[in-house]
Write a protein that holds these residues in place. Structure first.
Motif, short mmCIF file in Angstrom:
data_model
loop_
_atom_site.label_atom_id
_atom_site.label_comp_id
_atom_site.label_asym_id
_atom_site.label_seq_id
_atom_site.Cartn_x
_atom_site.Cartn_y
_atom_site.Cartn_z
N ASN A 155 42.60 45.65 37.24
CA ASN A 155 41.56 46.52 36.70
C ASN A 155 42.26 47.60 35.89
O ASN A 155 42.57 48.67 36.39
CB ASN A 155 40.73 47.12 37.83
N ILE A 156 42.56 47.27 34.64
CA ILE A 156 43.46 48.09 33.84
C ILE A 156 42.70 49.04 32.93
O ILE A 156 41.79 48.63 32.21
CB ILE A 156 44.40 47.20 32.99
N ASP A 191 43.39 51.24 29.74
CA ASP A 191 44.39 51.24 28.67
C ASP A 191 44.31 52.54 27.88
O ASP A 191 43.26 52.92 27.37
CB ASP A 191 44.11 50.05 27.74
N PHE A 192 45.45 53.23 27.82
CA PHE A 192 45.53 54.48 27.07
C PHE A 192 46.60 54.36 25.99
O PHE A 192 47.46 55.22 25.84
CB PHE A 192 45.84 55.65 27.99
N GLY A 193 46.58 53.25 25.29
CA GLY A 193 47.58 53.05 24.24
C GLY A 193 48.90 52.61 24.84
O GLY A 193 49.03 51.51 25.36
N THR A 194 49.90 53.47 24.78
CA THR A 194 51.20 53.11 25.33
C THR A 194 51.23 53.18 26.86
O THR A 194 52.17 52.72 27.48
CB THR A 194 52.30 54.04 24.78
N LEU A 195 50.18 53.74 27.45
CA LEU A 195 50.11 53.87 28.90
C LEU A 195 48.99 52.98 29.45
O LEU A 195 47.86 53.03 28.98
CB LEU A 195 49.84 55.32 29.29
N ALA A 196 49.32 52.15 30.46
CA ALA A 196 48.34 51.27 31.09
C ALA A 196 48.36 51.50 32.59
O ALA A 196 49.43 51.46 33.21
CB ALA A 196 48.64 49.81 30.77
N ILE A 197 47.19 51.74 33.16
CA ILE A 197 47.07 52.02 34.59
C ILE A 197 46.23 50.93 35.24
O ILE A 197 45.05 50.77 34.88
CB ILE A 197 46.41 53.40 34.84
N ASP A 198 46.82 50.18 36.15
CA ASP A 198 46.08 49.17 36.90
C ASP A 198 45.53 49.84 38.15
O ASP A 198 46.25 50.08 39.11
CB ASP A 198 46.97 47.99 37.27
N GLU A 258 49.64 50.04 39.80
CA GLU A 258 50.78 49.87 38.92
C GLU A 258 50.55 50.64 37.62
O GLU A 258 49.43 50.68 37.12
CB GLU A 258 51.01 48.39 38.60
N VAL A 259 51.61 51.21 37.10
CA VAL A 259 51.54 51.94 35.83
C VAL A 259 52.65 51.42 34.92
O VAL A 259 53.79 51.25 35.36
CB VAL A 259 51.70 53.46 36.04
N ARG A 260 52.29 51.17 33.68
CA ARG A 260 53.28 50.73 32.71
C ARG A 260 53.20 51.62 31.47
O ARG A 260 52.11 51.98 31.02
CB ARG A 260 53.06 49.26 32.31
N LYS A 261 54.36 51.97 30.94
CA LYS A 261 54.44 52.73 29.71
C LYS A 261 55.30 51.96 28.73
O LYS A 261 56.43 51.56 29.08
CB LYS A 261 55.03 54.12 29.96
N ASN A 262 54.76 51.72 27.55
CA ASN A 262 55.44 50.87 26.58
C ASN A 262 55.83 49.53 27.21
O ASN A 262 56.90 48.99 26.97
CB ASN A 262 56.68 51.57 26.00
N ASP A 263 54.93 49.06 28.09
CA ASP A 263 55.05 47.77 28.78
C ASP A 263 56.19 47.74 29.80
O ASP A 263 56.55 46.68 30.30
CB ASP A 263 55.22 46.62 27.79
N LEU A 264 56.73 48.91 30.14
CA LEU A 264 57.76 48.99 31.18
C LEU A 264 57.16 49.65 32.42
O LEU A 264 56.43 50.63 32.31
CB LEU A 264 58.97 49.79 30.69
N PRO A 265 57.45 49.11 33.62
CA PRO A 265 56.85 49.68 34.84
C PRO A 265 57.41 51.06 35.16
O PRO A 265 58.61 51.32 34.95
CB PRO A 265 57.23 48.67 35.92
N LEU A 266 56.54 51.94 35.66
CA LEU A 266 56.94 53.26 36.12
C LEU A 266 56.88 53.27 37.64
O LEU A 266 55.95 52.75 38.25
CB LEU A 266 56.02 54.34 35.57
N LYS A 294 45.39 58.40 39.03
CA LYS A 294 44.19 57.57 39.03
C LYS A 294 42.93 58.44 39.05
O LYS A 294 41.99 58.21 38.29
CB LYS A 294 44.20 56.64 40.24
N TYR A 295 42.93 59.44 39.92
CA TYR A 295 41.76 60.30 40.05
C TYR A 295 41.44 60.99 38.73
O TYR A 295 40.29 61.02 38.28
CB TYR A 295 42.00 61.34 41.14
N LEU A 296 42.45 61.53 38.08
CA LEU A 296 42.24 62.24 36.82
C LEU A 296 41.89 61.29 35.68
O LEU A 296 41.00 61.57 34.87
CB LEU A 296 43.48 63.06 36.47
N ALA A 297 42.58 60.14 35.63
CA ALA A 297 42.37 59.20 34.52
C ALA A 297 40.98 58.58 34.56
O ALA A 297 40.41 58.25 33.51
CB ALA A 297 43.43 58.10 34.55
N GLU A 298 40.41 58.43 35.74
CA GLU A 298 39.06 57.89 35.86
C GLU A 298 38.00 58.91 35.46
O GLU A 298 36.82 58.57 35.34
CB GLU A 298 38.80 57.41 37.30
#
Length: 232
Positions: free
Chosen positions: A133-134, A136-143, A148-156, A167-171
């Motif tokens: 359940n992703i 998408d914020f451009g270069t930042l993706a939050i599942d 899981e969080v990825r930035k520029n397709d690399l895991p953080l 998650k709470y803030l991004a939602e």
């Protein structure tokens, strides 16, 4: 059903014994250690569901243990700190501890904190089995389901608290929340710590999310009020 395992790393045997007694009574499996070096070894080999970690320890102090555990594990860490040492609480959170409780503490509060942290981990393990359940914020993706969080397709690598705050803030994009609101909503129970807990977690998040943590693009500060998430 398997018992949840708590590792107590506390050099004062009298304190360790009474915590152990109460946790066993509550249905936990309990392992103990009385110095940081042995505690770190047990943390790495026993696979506990939660670590209760004192700050002042022989061999390795609690901060060193916390830092080393966090290099390989996301197990919840609840730190025991001296009441007058606020700097201990902040540093513990900086190093990746999920929570802290100050001495002297009530056993009921301690057990509640332990149960809350373990429940949260169990919920996340269940969610990770759900479909992605992703957001998408451009270069930042939050599942949101798989934590899981990825930035520029690399895991953080985020701690549980860091992810939950993100998650709470991004939602709730662009909605400003006070520190007190975030403590109540994200930490999930009446929190006895101070609001700097939120500031520390935001700072750690910015260091991982932002290209320049001093000029954030995602987690923004509303001066005098609190924080909000902004889509760049």
């Amino acid at each position: 059903m398997d018992l949840k395992k708590v590792l107590i790393i506390e050099d004062e045997k009298s304190i360790s014994d009474i915590i152990k007694f109460n946790l066993i009574k509550e249905g936990f499996e309990v392992e103990t250690s009385y110095d940081g070096k042995d505690g770190l070894n047990k943390a790495e080999t026993l696979n506990p569901d939660l670590i209760l970690l004192d700050v002042m320890l022989p061999m390795l102090d609690g901060f060193q243990v916390c830092k080393k555990v966090r290099q390989t594990s996301s197990v919840p860490i609840l730190m025991l700190t001296a009441k007058e040492e606020e700097v201990d609480k902040v540093l513990g959170l900086e190093l990746g501890a999920d929570d802290y409780i100050t001495k002297p503490f009530g056993m009921r509060e301690l057990v509640a904190r332990i149960k809350a942290n373990i429940r949260r981990t169990d919920l996340i393990d269940k969610l990770k089995k759900e479909p992605s359940n992703i957001k998408d914020f451009g270069t930042l993706a939050i599942d949101l389901n798989r934590y899981e969080v990825r930035k520029n397709d690399l895991p953080l690598e985020l701690t549980l608290r860091e992810f939950e705050l993100l998650k709470y803030l991004a939602e709730r994009e662009n909605k400003v929340f006070s520190r007190e609101q975030l403590l109540e909503e994200v930490w999930g129970y009446e929190y006895y710590g101070d609001i700097r807990t939120v500031d520390v977690t935001v700072r750690r998040l910015r260091e991982k999310l932002e290209d320049d943590s001093s000029d954030p693009k995602y987690i923004m500060t509303k001066r005098g009020i609190g924080y909000y998430f902004r889509r760049p």
